[in-house]
Design a protein around this motif. Structure first.
Motif, PDB file in Angstrom:
ATOM      1  N   TRP A 110      24.734  43.916  30.074  1.00 30.32           N
ATOM      2  CA  TRP A 110      24.337  43.420  31.394  1.00 30.32           C
ATOM      3  C   TRP A 110      23.372  44.364  32.103  1.00 30.32           C
ATOM      4  O   TRP A 110      22.492  43.921  32.850  1.00 30.32           O
ATOM      5  N   TYR A 127      24.914  34.302  29.636  1.00 30.36           N
ATOM      6  CA  TYR A 127      26.084  35.166  29.450  1.00 30.36           C
ATOM      7  C   TYR A 127      27.169  34.384  28.706  1.00 30.36           C
ATOM      8  O   TYR A 127      27.470  33.231  29.046  1.00 30.36           O
ATOM      9  N   SER A 163      32.311  41.145  35.065  1.00 33.89           N
ATOM     10  CA  SER A 163      32.222  41.027  36.522  1.00 33.89           C
ATOM     11  C   SER A 163      30.783  40.866  36.997  1.00 33.89           C
ATOM     12  O   SER A 163      30.540  40.553  38.161  1.00 33.89           O
ATOM     13  N   HIS A 164      29.820  41.046  36.080  1.00 36.42           N
ATOM     14  CA  HIS A 164      28.399  40.939  36.439  1.00 36.42           C
ATOM     15  C   HIS A 164      27.791  39.606  36.020  1.00 36.42           C
ATOM     16  O   HIS A 164      26.566  39.454  36.051  1.00 36.42           O
ATOM     17  N   LEU A 165      28.610  38.640  35.669  1.00 35.61           N
ATOM     18  CA  LEU A 165      28.066  37.377  35.153  1.00 35.61           C
ATOM     19  C   LEU A 165      27.263  36.594  36.198  1.00 35.61           C
ATOM     20  O   LEU A 165      26.460  35.728  35.851  1.00 35.61           O
ATOM     21  N   ALA A 166      27.453  36.919  37.485  1.00 35.99           N
ATOM     22  CA  ALA A 166      26.698  36.220  38.532  1.00 35.99           C
ATOM     23  C   ALA A 166      25.202  36.506  38.454  1.00 35.99           C
ATOM     24  O   ALA A 166      24.392  35.780  39.035  1.00 35.99           O
ATOM     25  N   ASP A 167      24.806  37.550  37.714  1.00 37.66           N
ATOM     26  CA  ASP A 167      23.390  37.875  37.557  1.00 37.66           C
ATOM     27  C   ASP A 167      22.691  36.956  36.553  1.00 37.66           C
ATOM     28  O   ASP A 167      21.476  37.045  36.390  1.00 37.66           O
ATOM     29  N   GLU A 169      21.763  33.111  34.800  1.00 32.96           N
ATOM     30  CA  GLU A 169      21.536  31.710  35.167  1.00 32.96           C
ATOM     31  C   GLU A 169      22.525  30.781  34.476  1.00 32.96           C
ATOM     32  O   GLU A 169      22.943  29.772  35.028  1.00 32.96           O
ATOM     33  N   VAL A 171      26.144  30.475  32.117  1.00 31.83           N
ATOM     34  CA  VAL A 171      27.382  31.095  31.631  1.00 31.83           C
ATOM     35  C   VAL A 171      28.076  30.092  30.716  1.00 31.83           C
ATOM     36  O   VAL A 171      28.281  28.939  31.099  1.00 31.83           O
TER      37      VAL A 171
END
Length: 211
Positions: A110, A127, A163-167, A169, A171
């Motif tokens: 990430w 991700y 925890s960084h999956l919000a970065d 587009e 998932v």
């Protein structure tokens, strides 16, 4: 690392990240067999090659001194230290492939993905999640490569990683391999039709239609 503006490319860059044990490498390998026009970005690394790995195929294996020299020369579009080893993606190679209209997939963590996105805003960020922590642990143990202590550290690192999956587009969850592979193919198909990509690939046609 300083960022630079992205130049128009007719090729697409697909950045795929996942915690260790989520099945990223197996999925990317199957995707490359299905999507023959897709190229895998090969990273430079200072870690030792495993028995099944080959230089120039899995990684470019170089010394720490060589790596640091290249980094000083701004050769890497991203670099990171993972478990005491250095990894980096070649900027000249990547730009050459994208400018030539080739689609490139990049397996990365990430942190590296975030560096890539800052310099290549049109990169497609994907991700991959495991279906559960229990499955993740089972997959790590089935490799037979690490001790229980190392596996526990990898699971803790995986939770921080996820925890960084919000970065990203997109998932996706790798519960069923074939379903996950199909999901990846669908993302590639849609991404290749994005307006910035089509404007470069079909510039003459678009100009003739809208002028």
């Amino acid at each position: 690392m300083s960022s630079e503006p992205e130049h128009p490319h007719s090729g697409s860059l697909f950045v795929i990240a996942a915690p260790s044990g989520a099945g990223k490498t197996s999925l990317v390998k199957a995707l490359l067999q299905r999507e023959l026009s897709l190229m895998l970005s090969i990273s430079h690394t200072t870690r030792a090659a495993r028995a099944t790995e080959h230089n120039g195929v899995d990684y470019f294996f170089i010394s720490k001194d060589e790596f640091l020299t290249l980094k000083e020369q701004n050769h890497f579009v991203e670099s990171a230290e993972v478990y005491g080893n250095l990894y980096g993606t070649s900027r000249p190679w990547l730009n050459q492939q994208l400018s030539a209209g080739r689609d490139v997939v990049l397996e990365i963590d990430w942190q590296g993905a975030k560096q890539i996105k800052a310099q290549y805003p049109n990169a497609v960020m994907i991700y991959i999640l495991p279906p559960s922590l229990a499955v993740l642990e089972a997959r790590l143990r089935s490799r037979g490569l690490d001790s229980s202590d190392v596996i526990m550290r990898r699971i803790a690192a995986a939770q921080e990683d996820m925890s960084h999956l919000a970065d990203f587009e997109y998932v996706m969850i790798n519960q069923d391999f074939n379903t996950a592979l199909q999901d990846l193919s669908h993302i590639l198909f849609a991404a290749r039709l994005r307006t910035p990509v089509m404007r470069v690939k079909h510039q003459s046609l678009i100009n003739s239609l809208v002028s």
